[in-house]
Write a protein that holds these residues in place. Structure first.
Motif, short mmCIF file in Angstrom:
data_model
loop_
_atom_site.label_atom_id
_atom_site.label_comp_id
_atom_site.label_asym_id
_atom_site.label_seq_id
_atom_site.Cartn_x
_atom_site.Cartn_y
_atom_site.Cartn_z
N ALA A 40 -2.54 -1.95 5.92
CA ALA A 40 -2.65 -2.57 4.60
C ALA A 40 -3.75 -3.62 4.56
CB ALA A 40 -1.31 -3.20 4.21
N LEU A 41 -3.93 -4.36 5.66
CA LEU A 41 -4.95 -5.41 5.68
C LEU A 41 -6.36 -4.86 5.81
CD1 LEU A 41 -3.16 -8.03 7.96
CD2 LEU A 41 -3.35 -8.04 5.47
N ASP A 42 -6.48 -3.65 6.39
CA ASP A 42 -7.79 -3.02 6.55
C ASP A 42 -7.77 -1.66 5.88
OD1 ASP A 42 -8.86 -5.11 8.13
OD2 ASP A 42 -7.84 -4.32 9.88
N ALA B 187 -9.99 2.26 -1.52
CA ALA B 187 -9.57 1.33 -2.57
C ALA B 187 -9.47 2.09 -3.89
CB ALA B 187 -10.56 0.18 -2.69
N PRO B 188 -8.39 2.83 -4.11
CA PRO B 188 -8.25 3.63 -5.33
C PRO B 188 -8.07 2.75 -6.56
CG PRO B 188 -6.20 3.63 -4.08
CD PRO B 188 -7.22 2.94 -3.23
N ASP C 221 -6.32 1.77 -10.29
CA ASP C 221 -4.90 1.61 -10.60
C ASP C 221 -4.24 2.93 -10.95
OD1 ASP C 221 -5.18 -1.05 -10.14
OD2 ASP C 221 -5.23 -1.66 -12.24
N GLU C 222 -4.95 3.78 -11.68
CA GLU C 222 -4.37 5.05 -12.09
C GLU C 222 -4.13 5.95 -10.89
OE1 GLU C 222 -5.37 8.85 -15.05
OE2 GLU C 222 -6.59 7.02 -15.12
N ALA C 223 -5.12 6.03 -10.00
CA ALA C 223 -4.97 6.86 -8.81
C ALA C 223 -3.88 6.31 -7.89
CB ALA C 223 -6.31 6.93 -8.07
N LEU C 224 -3.79 4.97 -7.80
CA LEU C 224 -2.77 4.36 -6.97
C LEU C 224 -1.37 4.65 -7.51
CD1 LEU C 224 -2.42 2.53 -4.47
CD2 LEU C 224 -2.40 0.58 -6.02
N ALA C 225 -1.21 4.55 -8.83
CA ALA C 225 0.08 4.83 -9.44
C ALA C 225 0.49 6.28 -9.22
CB ALA C 225 0.03 4.51 -10.93
N LEU C 226 -0.47 7.20 -9.33
CA LEU C 226 -0.16 8.61 -9.11
C LEU C 226 0.27 8.84 -7.67
CD1 LEU C 226 -0.09 11.57 -9.93
CD2 LEU C 226 -2.56 11.70 -9.42
N GLU D 142 2.22 5.44 0.41
CA GLU D 142 0.83 5.03 0.27
C GLU D 142 0.59 3.81 1.14
OE1 GLU D 142 -2.12 2.33 -0.63
OE2 GLU D 142 -0.19 1.96 -1.65
N LEU D 143 -0.40 3.91 2.03
CA LEU D 143 -0.79 2.80 2.90
C LEU D 143 -2.31 2.77 2.98
CD1 LEU D 143 1.66 3.03 5.95
CD2 LEU D 143 1.71 1.33 4.13
#
Length: 467
Positions: A357-359, A363-364, A366-371, A390-391
């Motif tokens: 998570a720190l590295d 960097a998707p 917001d939409e891609a992260l939510a999916l 998701e990590l």
């Protein structure tokens, strides 16, 4: 270090992963804490404090942290060094006249605090480690010194020695004019405001410890290597070996204690002293076969190309491990109440999840992260079990049955709201194929079909499925 959004999400998964690993390894209880940038970002407990009574383990329960005591003793020693009251190159007999003329007396403070003295590990009779005798008191320790502690010449090779740290405590007592417990309190614990940590347990504890104890002590449990059930093991006082193995603490306080060797924390020591403690003086091998080293009261090991310092502890009924990334100011501590509690494995697993998570790899938006996160969950079939999580900006399929959560993971690429393409970790997997998600009325993935055939299950068997 500022807390960024990926970290809380990763910590939530790390805690879930740890809870499952505790269940899978049949460890009675596991306590975990993670501190980042001085902030306690995870403080959690799973399982039981006492398997016989079923008492639930809490974050207030205290553990015997065993050889973590050496890091505490090293912190106290380095504070005395900074104050000019002792030098690392002083011989022990310069401060402890009772050691004059013995091979123990000729050992340097540096050699004692780095396991470089060549001294016997525990003495010629280790009955105290089998709960068949009391730990040595000061008189027995001095008798051992007079009989000779050398097993190899000093400064020859790394030779772990609890006796060596017992001798170090005699130096601390002589320099401070107080008991080792009082010296540790004044030099280390009080300045940090820690109330659940102590140098040892009292040799004759009263029936009611009252306000002196800020949390109950966990029960120690034996191993499963020769018996089908875990035995309950005692937790005696450690006498003159308190600096080697006697300390008591919680995961949360332990992360605060060992954070004091990071680059960012100047509460106890100057930067030069912290670097000196972390400098590798000896090379050795970890219990898991990994390449390791030792500094001044600190173990060193590599995780994902970074050097982590810290210490482990093996006690009668408890196994513990703390890892410190001094550069990024990250501390992970895992305490278990079983002698075979796999604390090293668990701490490394948590450290790897946090590091991801720190590295972040990606960097998707917001939409891609939510999916990606909409596919998350725990799933199983007759063939195995997988966590989809998701990590670091990637959607991963992790096998929580493996000791290392990130050693071999499938990377999943969402094609649309219900399909992911699998980039398999090995050619034996379903690489380049599609797994199809079937969702329930709440939009959560209830099952996978296509290249996978798995159904959603609880994160820990026996618990209600997490939302």
């Amino acid at each position: 270090m500022p807390l960024v959004e990926p970290l809380p999400h990763a910590l939530e998964y790390a805690d879930r992963w740890l809870a499952y690993r505790r269940w899978r390894l049949r460890i009675p209880g596991v306590q975990v804490a993670v501190r980042v940038g001085g902030t306690l970002v995870l403080d959690s407990a799973h399982g039981t404090a006492d398997q016989a009574t079923g008492e639930a383990l809490s974050t207030r329960h205290r553990f015997r942290i065993a050889s973590h005591s050496k890091s505490l003793a090293a912190l106290a020693t380095m504070r005395l060094v900074e104050a000019g009251r002792v030098r690392l190159d002083d011989e022990a007999q310069q401060h402890v006249p009772a050691l004059a003329g013995t091979d123990a007396g000729a050992l340097l403070v540096r050699e004692l605090v780095s396991h470089g003295g060549g001294a016997v590990r525990d003495g010629d009779d280790v009955a105290h480690w089998h709960l068949a005798a009391d730990f040595p008191d000061a008189e027995r320790l001095l008798a051992l010194a007079r009989a000779g502690v050398a097993r190899i010449p000093a400064s020859t090779e790394f030779k772990y020695s609890n006796v060596g740290f017992g001798l170090l405590s005699l130096v601390v007592e002589a320099v401070t004019g107080s008991s080792y417990a009082d010296a540790l309190e004044s030099l280390v614990l009080a300045p940090l405001g820690l109330s659940a940590t102590s140098a040892d347990l009292p040799s004759d504890p009263p029936a009611d410890l009252g306000p002196l104890v800020t949390g109950p002590l966990v029960t120690g449990h034996g191993a499963l290597h020769s018996e089908a059930e875990r035995a309950t093991l005692g937790s005696p006082a450690t006498g003159a070996l308190a600096a080697a193995t006697g300390a008591v603490s919680t995961a949360a306080e332990l992360t605060d204690l060992l954070r004091t060797v990071t680059d960012a924390d100047d509460r106890l020591l100057e930067a030069a002293s912290r670097r000196r403690m972390r400098q590798q003086l000896w090379s050795t091998t970890g219990r898991d076969g990994s390449s390791a080293g030792y500094g001044l009261g600190l173990m060193l090991r590599e995780i994902q190309g970074r050097t982590w310092v810290g210490h482990g502890g093996a006690w009668t009924g408890q196994a513990t491990r703390t890892l410190v990334d001094a550069e990024r100011d990250v501390v992970v501590s895992v305490l278990t109440n079983a002698i075979d509690g796999a604390a090293e494995e668990l701490a490394v697993g948590v450290a790897r999840i946090v590091s991801t998570a720190l590295d972040p790899v990606e960097a998707p938006d917001d939409e891609a992260l939510a999916l990606a996160r909409s596919f998350e969950g725990t799933f199983s079939s007759i063939w195995g079990r997988v966590d989809v999580v998701e990590l670091g900006g990637r959607l991963l399929a992790i096998a929580p049955t493996a000791a290392d959560p990130l050693q071999a993971v499938d990377v999943l690429t969402p094609e649309d709201a219900d399909r992911v393409r699998i980039a398999a970790a090995t050619g034996m997997g379903s690489g380049h194929e599609l797994a199809i998600a079937e969702r329930d009325a709440d939009g959560r993935v209830a099952r996978w079909r296509g290249a996978w055939h798995m159904d959603a299950v609880a994160a820990v068997p026996g618990e209600q499925r997490a939302g």
